[in-house]
Motif scaffolding. Structure first.
Motif, PDB file in Angstrom:
ATOM      1  N   PRO A   4      17.695  -4.427 -19.149  1.00  0.00           N
ATOM      2  CA  PRO A   4      17.762  -3.658 -17.904  1.00  0.00           C
ATOM      3  C   PRO A   4      17.445  -2.181 -18.147  1.00  0.00           C
ATOM      4  CG  PRO A   4      19.963  -4.142 -18.681  1.00  0.00           C
ATOM      5  CD  PRO A   4      19.000  -4.883 -19.585  1.00  0.00           C
ATOM      6  N   GLU A   5      17.116  -1.494 -17.091  1.00  0.00           N
ATOM      7  CA  GLU A   5      16.830  -0.066 -17.181  1.00  0.00           C
ATOM      8  C   GLU A   5      18.018   0.686 -17.780  1.00  0.00           C
ATOM      9  OE1 GLU A   5      14.363   2.990 -17.178  1.00  0.00           O
ATOM     10  OE2 GLU A   5      13.749   1.034 -16.429  1.00  0.00           O
ATOM     11  N   LYS A   6      19.225   0.265 -17.379  1.00  0.00           N
ATOM     12  CA  LYS A   6      20.446   0.899 -17.869  1.00  0.00           C
ATOM     13  C   LYS A   6      21.474  -0.191 -18.156  1.00  0.00           C
ATOM     14  CE  LYS A   6      24.144   3.934 -16.384  1.00  0.00           C
ATOM     15  NZ  LYS A   6      24.900   4.310 -15.217  1.00  0.00           N
ATOM     16  N   ILE A   7      22.130  -0.114 -19.296  1.00  0.00           N
ATOM     17  CA  ILE A   7      23.202  -1.053 -19.617  1.00  0.00           C
ATOM     18  C   ILE A   7      24.467  -0.551 -18.933  1.00  0.00           C
ATOM     19  CG2 ILE A   7      24.599  -2.112 -21.430  1.00  0.00           C
ATOM     20  CD1 ILE A   7      22.258  -1.633 -23.361  1.00  0.00           C
ATOM     21  N   GLU A   8      25.088  -1.405 -18.165  1.00  0.00           N
ATOM     22  CA  GLU A   8      26.291  -1.023 -17.434  1.00  0.00           C
ATOM     23  C   GLU A   8      27.490  -0.937 -18.381  1.00  0.00           C
ATOM     24  OE1 GLU A   8      26.413   0.006 -14.295  1.00  0.00           O
ATOM     25  OE2 GLU A   8      24.231  -0.262 -14.282  1.00  0.00           O
ATOM     26  N   PRO A   9      28.359   0.053 -18.213  1.00  0.00           N
ATOM     27  CA  PRO A   9      29.536   0.210 -19.074  1.00  0.00           C
ATOM     28  C   PRO A   9      30.446  -1.018 -19.110  1.00  0.00           C
ATOM     29  CG  PRO A   9      29.182   2.209 -17.814  1.00  0.00           C
ATOM     30  CD  PRO A   9      28.208   1.177 -17.291  1.00  0.00           C
ATOM     31  N   VAL A  10      30.464  -1.807 -18.050  1.00  0.00           N
ATOM     32  CA  VAL A  10      31.313  -2.995 -18.017  1.00  0.00           C
ATOM     33  C   VAL A  10      30.890  -4.023 -19.075  1.00  0.00           C
ATOM     34  CG1 VAL A  10      30.040  -4.355 -16.302  1.00  0.00           C
ATOM     35  CG2 VAL A  10      32.529  -4.510 -16.410  1.00  0.00           C
ATOM     36  N   MET A  11      29.704  -3.857 -19.641  1.00  0.00           N
ATOM     37  CA  MET A  11      29.236  -4.771 -20.685  1.00  0.00           C
ATOM     38  C   MET A  11      29.809  -4.423 -22.058  1.00  0.00           C
ATOM     39  SD  MET A  11      27.673  -6.912 -18.938  1.00  0.00           S
ATOM     40  CE  MET A  11      26.972  -7.995 -20.161  1.00  0.00           C
ATOM     41  N   PHE A  12      30.551  -3.332 -22.154  1.00  0.00           N
ATOM     42  CA  PHE A  12      31.192  -2.961 -23.418  1.00  0.00           C
ATOM     43  C   PHE A  12      32.570  -3.602 -23.445  1.00  0.00           C
ATOM     44  CE2 PHE A  12      33.574   0.004 -26.216  1.00  0.00           C
ATOM     45  CZ  PHE A  12      32.796  -0.127 -27.353  1.00  0.00           C
ATOM     46  N   ALA A  13      32.762  -4.525 -24.372  1.00  0.00           N
ATOM     47  CA  ALA A  13      34.018  -5.281 -24.476  1.00  0.00           C
ATOM     48  C   ALA A  13      35.111  -4.441 -25.133  1.00  0.00           C
ATOM     49  CB  ALA A  13      33.777  -6.549 -25.284  1.00  0.00           C
ATOM     50  N   PRO A  14      36.365  -4.786 -24.902  1.00  0.00           N
ATOM     51  CA  PRO A  14      37.476  -4.051 -25.515  1.00  0.00           C
ATOM     52  C   PRO A  14      37.384  -3.954 -27.034  1.00  0.00           C
ATOM     53  CG  PRO A  14      38.319  -5.502 -23.818  1.00  0.00           C
ATOM     54  CD  PRO A  14      36.850  -5.825 -23.989  1.00  0.00           C
ATOM     55  N   GLY A  16      34.712  -3.723 -28.905  1.00  0.00           N
ATOM     56  CA  GLY A  16      33.583  -2.939 -29.394  1.00  0.00           C
ATOM     57  C   GLY A  16      32.258  -3.662 -29.313  1.00  0.00           C
ATOM     58  N   MET A  17      32.250  -4.873 -28.805  1.00  0.00           N
ATOM     59  CA  MET A  17      31.023  -5.669 -28.664  1.00  0.00           C
ATOM     60  C   MET A  17      30.265  -5.245 -27.407  1.00  0.00           C
ATOM     61  SD  MET A  17      29.107  -8.142 -29.649  1.00  0.00           S
ATOM     62  CE  MET A  17      27.875  -9.201 -28.951  1.00  0.00           C
ATOM     63  N   ASN A  18      28.959  -5.154 -27.537  1.00  0.00           N
ATOM     64  CA  ASN A  18      28.093  -4.953 -26.377  1.00  0.00           C
ATOM     65  C   ASN A  18      27.735  -6.351 -25.866  1.00  0.00           C
ATOM     66  OD1 ASN A  18      25.983  -4.580 -24.588  1.00  0.00           O
ATOM     67  ND2 ASN A  18      24.685  -3.480 -26.019  1.00  0.00           N
ATOM     68  N   CYS A  19      28.397  -6.781 -24.805  1.00  0.00           N
ATOM     69  CA  CYS A  19      28.214  -8.149 -24.293  1.00  0.00           C
ATOM     70  C   CYS A  19      26.770  -8.442 -23.885  1.00  0.00           C
ATOM     71  CB  CYS A  19      29.150  -8.409 -23.118  1.00  0.00           C
ATOM     72  SG  CYS A  19      30.903  -8.419 -23.545  1.00  0.00           S
ATOM     73  N   LEU A  20      26.009  -7.419 -23.547  1.00  0.00           N
ATOM     74  CA  LEU A  20      24.623  -7.645 -23.132  1.00  0.00           C
ATOM     75  C   LEU A  20      23.790  -8.257 -24.249  1.00  0.00           C
ATOM     76  CD1 LEU A  20      22.678  -7.151 -20.687  1.00  0.00           C
ATOM     77  CD2 LEU A  20      21.927  -5.126 -21.927  1.00  0.00           C
ATOM     78  N   LYS A  30      22.496 -18.109 -15.846  1.00  0.00           N
ATOM     79  CA  LYS A  30      23.575 -17.387 -15.184  1.00  0.00           C
ATOM     80  C   LYS A  30      24.454 -16.771 -16.270  1.00  0.00           C
ATOM     81  CE  LYS A  30      23.788 -20.250 -11.077  1.00  0.00           C
ATOM     82  NZ  LYS A  30      24.613 -21.088 -10.240  1.00  0.00           N
ATOM     83  N   PRO A  31      24.010 -15.647 -16.817  1.00  0.00           N
ATOM     84  CA  PRO A  31      24.768 -15.044 -17.908  1.00  0.00           C
ATOM     85  C   PRO A  31      26.130 -14.556 -17.437  1.00  0.00           C
ATOM     86  CG  PRO A  31      23.042 -13.559 -17.187  1.00  0.00           C
ATOM     87  CD  PRO A  31      22.836 -14.852 -16.452  1.00  0.00           C
ATOM     88  N   CYS A  32      27.058 -14.446 -18.355  1.00  0.00           N
ATOM     89  CA  CYS A  32      28.379 -13.939 -17.995  1.00  0.00           C
ATOM     90  C   CYS A  32      28.246 -12.467 -17.613  1.00  0.00           C
ATOM     91  CB  CYS A  32      29.373 -14.156 -19.121  1.00  0.00           C
ATOM     92  SG  CYS A  32      29.305 -12.957 -20.452  1.00  0.00           S
ATOM     93  N   ALA A  33      29.226 -11.988 -16.907  1.00  0.00           N
ATOM     94  CA  ALA A  33      29.204 -10.615 -16.400  1.00  0.00           C
ATOM     95  C   ALA A  33      29.828  -9.620 -17.373  1.00  0.00           C
ATOM     96  CB  ALA A  33      29.922 -10.562 -15.062  1.00  0.00           C
ATOM     97  N   GLY A  34      30.175 -10.083 -18.563  1.00  0.00           N
ATOM     98  CA  GLY A  34      30.794  -9.210 -19.538  1.00  0.00           C
ATOM     99  C   GLY A  34      32.284  -9.478 -19.656  1.00  0.00           C
ATOM    100  N   CYS A  35      32.842  -9.016 -20.737  1.00  0.00           N
ATOM    101  CA  CYS A  35      34.236  -9.295 -21.073  1.00  0.00           C
ATOM    102  C   CYS A  35      35.218  -8.769 -20.035  1.00  0.00           C
ATOM    103  CB  CYS A  35      34.534  -8.674 -22.436  1.00  0.00           C
ATOM    104  SG  CYS A  35      36.122  -9.132 -23.097  1.00  0.00           S
ATOM    105  N   LEU A  36      34.910  -7.654 -19.426  1.00  0.00           N
ATOM    106  CA  LEU A  36      35.852  -7.020 -18.510  1.00  0.00           C
ATOM    107  C   LEU A  36      35.812  -7.568 -17.090  1.00  0.00           C
ATOM    108  CD1 LEU A  36      35.477  -3.339 -19.725  1.00  0.00           C
ATOM    109  CD2 LEU A  36      37.301  -4.965 -20.255  1.00  0.00           C
TER     110      LEU A  36
END
Length: 138
Positions: A4-14, A16-20, A30-36
């Motif tokens: 994506p143009e910008k990685i959304e902060p919600v993709m940063f897991a507690p 330290g993993m970048n879920c993207l 249908k990828p997951c929306a991230g850990c949070l």
């Protein structure tokens, strides 16, 4: 999946993993929306994650906000990521802490965008989600 143009902060897991850049996110229609976010679309080990449960119980967002950081669970995950993927989740967390989320995610975008097609390079197999280019190929 294209980066994506910008990685959304919600993709940063507690932890330290970048879920993207997780293989589960990269390779599913249908990828997951991230850990949070919700557990919908997540693999079982993510739905049952003790780290995610711990931060929720402590009412914090990220492990590095905890006075007990790094705990045994984080150290174990860090060791696994160091060995298996040559990546540091604790290093990611430190970078966010020191330089902010926006800067960290911008660097992640640079690091994990396929130069061949603009897809996402998975941290788990070093392969592009679009053209299957492997970082070790060249």
């Amino acid at each position: 999946m294209k980066m994506p143009e910008k990685i959304e902060p919600v993709m940063f897991a507690p932890c330290g993993m970048n879920c993207l850049v997780c293989y589960k996110h990269c390779y599913h229609r249908k990828p997951c929306a991230g850990c949070l976010k919700s557990d919908q679309g997540k693999p079982e080990h993510c739905r049952k994650c003790k780290i995610k449960d711990c931060v929720a119980k402590r009412q914090i967002t990220y492990c590095f906000e905890c006075p007990e950081y790094p705990c045994k669970q984080i150290k174990r995950l860090e060791k696994s990521y160091n060995i298996r993927y040559h990546a540091s989740l604790m290093g990611n967390s430190q970078m966010v802490k020191e330089q902010g989320m926006a800067g960290f995610l911008a660097r992640q975008k640079e690091k994990y965008t396929c130069l061949e097609c603009g897809g996402i390079i998975s941290i788990h197999d070093a392969e592009c989600s679009e053209c299957q280019y492997k970082l070790s190929d060249k």
